[in-house]
Motif scaffolding. Structure first.
Motif, mmCIF file in Angstrom:
data_model
loop_
_atom_site.group_PDB
_atom_site.id
_atom_site.type_symbol
_atom_site.label_atom_id
_atom_site.label_comp_id
_atom_site.label_asym_id
_atom_site.label_seq_id
_atom_site.Cartn_x
_atom_site.Cartn_y
_atom_site.Cartn_z
ATOM 1 N N LEU A 29 61.256 36.626 39.562
ATOM 2 C CA LEU A 29 60.335 37.608 40.149
ATOM 3 C C LEU A 29 59.228 37.988 39.166
ATOM 4 O O LEU A 29 59.483 38.265 37.994
ATOM 5 C CB LEU A 29 61.117 38.870 40.537
ATOM 6 N N ILE A 30 57.998 37.998 39.648
ATOM 7 C CA ILE A 30 56.884 38.538 38.862
ATOM 8 C C ILE A 30 56.551 39.885 39.471
ATOM 9 O O ILE A 30 56.213 39.977 40.645
ATOM 10 C CB ILE A 30 55.668 37.600 38.907
ATOM 11 N N SER A 31 56.685 40.936 38.655
ATOM 12 C CA SER A 31 56.474 42.272 39.205
ATOM 13 C C SER A 31 55.153 42.873 38.749
ATOM 14 O O SER A 31 54.907 43.046 37.556
ATOM 15 C CB SER A 31 57.610 43.209 38.812
ATOM 16 N N PHE A 32 54.331 43.186 39.739
ATOM 17 C CA PHE A 32 53.122 43.979 39.496
ATOM 18 C C PHE A 32 53.386 45.431 39.888
ATOM 19 O O PHE A 32 52.468 46.211 40.061
ATOM 20 C CB PHE A 32 51.951 43.419 40.316
ATOM 21 N N GLY A 33 54.676 45.734 40.059
ATOM 22 C CA GLY A 33 55.048 47.032 40.603
ATOM 23 C C GLY A 33 55.122 48.144 39.569
ATOM 24 O O GLY A 33 54.999 49.310 39.905
ATOM 25 N N GLY A 34 55.337 47.814 38.324
ATOM 26 C CA GLY A 34 55.537 48.858 37.313
ATOM 27 C C GLY A 34 54.238 49.530 36.903
ATOM 28 O O GLY A 34 53.162 49.223 37.411
ATOM 29 N N ALA A 368 48.331 48.405 48.668
ATOM 30 C CA ALA A 368 49.338 48.151 47.637
ATOM 31 C C ALA A 368 48.731 48.438 46.271
ATOM 32 O O ALA A 368 47.526 48.249 46.053
ATOM 33 C CB ALA A 368 49.805 46.700 47.701
ATOM 34 N N ARG A 369 49.575 48.889 45.354
ATOM 35 C CA ARG A 369 49.143 49.066 43.958
ATOM 36 C C ARG A 369 49.660 47.902 43.139
ATOM 37 O O ARG A 369 50.834 47.549 43.222
ATOM 38 C CB ARG A 369 49.709 50.376 43.391
ATOM 39 N N VAL A 370 48.770 47.321 42.354
ATOM 40 C CA VAL A 370 49.194 46.250 41.451
ATOM 41 C C VAL A 370 48.823 46.607 40.009
ATOM 42 O O VAL A 370 47.739 47.096 39.728
ATOM 43 C CB VAL A 370 48.604 44.868 41.841
ATOM 44 N N ASN A 371 49.760 46.352 39.123
ATOM 45 C CA ASN A 371 49.606 46.673 37.697
ATOM 46 C C ASN A 371 49.263 45.399 36.917
ATOM 47 O O ASN A 371 49.814 44.338 37.179
ATOM 48 C CB ASN A 371 50.919 47.257 37.176
#
Ligand SMILES: Cc1ncc(COP(=O)(O)O)c(C=O)c1O
Length: 396
Positions: A29-34, A368-371
């Motif tokens: 998983l690649i997370s842009f969620g944090g 959506a929010r991406v970090n």
């Protein structure tokens, strides 16, 4: 054992972000969620020497209780830095906090009775909604665009909600949208606050992380009646695990917030406060922040360029001049939470934060929010490209 709880616990619920962390275990998983800073950029060598020096017998007081308002040397250093950056203040105006998050809690405790209306941006920082929830507020929301909070709409909201006491805003590199409030709107916000007797909570932990453009004066520096509480943090410019933030407020407000701080946790950690003060005195915090700006600015550029290449044209994004996030707007009718559960997580192996969670009254499923701060360059390209591939299929 069945247990009954205080009524406020009805408002204290797990957040979508906590749910999302459950998926963090999948190595693909690649997370842009944090919303974390990049820990590879923490100034470890400098901090090691700072902590080494503090943990010597002659510095044992760095592990002792200290004053509730915070270490005087640190309050002094913050006041000097903020003054040099255009927001004049003295050490007495500053209250050291256990993270900026504590400021959200203390200010709400000071100003919000159950049922009181709090004005927030739509969308707003999820952590603020979480901090305010136990105080049982209701919300009046104000639209936001690429120039920040829409102050024409704010004037309407104020007219419809007489007697409101508190307004919360993230004017610089807003979380979640990345936008910055224009100077004109900041001036208008101060005018409206004066007219309506508002206290303004200016939450600005990303302010120093500007990649391009010119800094816009803080609301605090434009304040004419001591109505603005400026809130900031070492989390994004030094290290969040030190749990250090600060607020600056008029003597009247600061005094009351200091009493609430004493009640909440007596004081922030003495060792962390000493370490931050020693770091500022002995090392170059400005040079460190400059390194962060360069690194995060490059990641911002890479993410925006990859989005522009990989995403269908019907997906909009903001152009943040700093901070850690960009904000996506999908076509009307698109549900970003459903898409994440059904496509992004299982097929694209990509996470982001669905936008609904940042709206005080919910709704608005097409965001959506991406970090970009805590994702490697390779993962930015791979993750955004994969997401783009699935979005093109979905939105074809
Ligand atoms: C807008 C905003 N305010 C406050 C905080 C709280 O940060 P901390 O408690 O780590 O200082 C954050 C953290 O992400 C934030 O984004």
């Amino acid at each position: 054992m069945p247990q009954s709880y205080a009524r406020r616990m009805d408002r204290v619920r797990p957040s979508a972000i906590r749910e999302l962390l459950k998926h963090g275990a999948d190595p693909a998983l690649i997370s842009f969620g944090g919303g974390y800073p990049d820990q590879r950029l923490f100034p470890l060598d400098d901090l090691r020497s700072v902590f080494d020096a503090l943990l010597q017998p002659e510095q044992a007081a760095s592990l002792q209780y200290t004053t509730s308002d915070g270490l005087p040397a640190l309050r002094e250093a913050i006041a000097e830095r903020m003054t040099a950056q255009g927001t004049p203040m003295v050490a007495d105006d500053v209250l050291i906090l256990s993270g900026g998050q504590q400021g959200l809690d203390l200010v709400a405790k000071m100003l919000v009775d159950p049922g009181d209306t709090v004005i927030v941006e739509d969308p707003t920082f999820l952590g603020a909604l979480i901090a305010f929830a136990p105080l049982e507020p209701t919300y009046a929301t104000v639209r936001l665009d690429e120039h920040g909070m829409d102050t024409d709409h704010l004037a309407e909201v104020l007219a419809a909600n007489p007697g409101v006491r508190m307004l919360y805003t993230v004017p610089d590199f807003h979380n979640p949208t990345g936008v910055t409030m224009s100077l004109e709107r900041r001036r208008r916000l101060i005018e409206l606050a004066n007219e309506h007797g508002l206290v303004v909570l200016e939450d600005s932990p990303y302010r120093e992380l500007r990649f391009d453009g010119e800094p816009v004066p803080t609301l605090k520096s434009l304040d004419t009646e001591g109505r603005v509480i400026h809130l900031s943090s070492f989390s994004k410019i030094l290290a969040p695990g030190m749990r250090l933030g600060w607020l600056a407020a008029s003597p009247e407000l600061r005094e009351r917030l200091g009493l609430l701080k004493l009640a909440a946790d007596t004081q922030s950690g003495t060792l962390a406060m000493h370490a931050a003060a020693s770091f500022i005195a002995g090392f170059d915090l400005d040079a460190h922040v400059e390194r962060l700006r360069v690194a995060y600015g490059a990641k911002r550029d890479l993410m925006l360029a990859t989005i522009d290449e990989a995403f269908p044209a019907s997906v909009g994004r903001t152009t943040p001049e700093g901070g850690l996030f960009t904000w996506l707007t999908f076509p009307e009718g698109f549900d970003s939470a459903r898409f994440m559960a059904e496509v992004a997580l299982p097929e694209a192996k990509v996470a982001y934060v669905p936008g609904t969670t940042f709206f005080a009254d919910g709704g608005h499923p097409n965001h959506a929010r991406v970090n970009f701060s805590n994702v490697s360059d390779d993962d930015i390209v791979a993750g955004i490209t994969r997401l783009g591939h699935h979005l093109r299929r979905e939105l074809a």
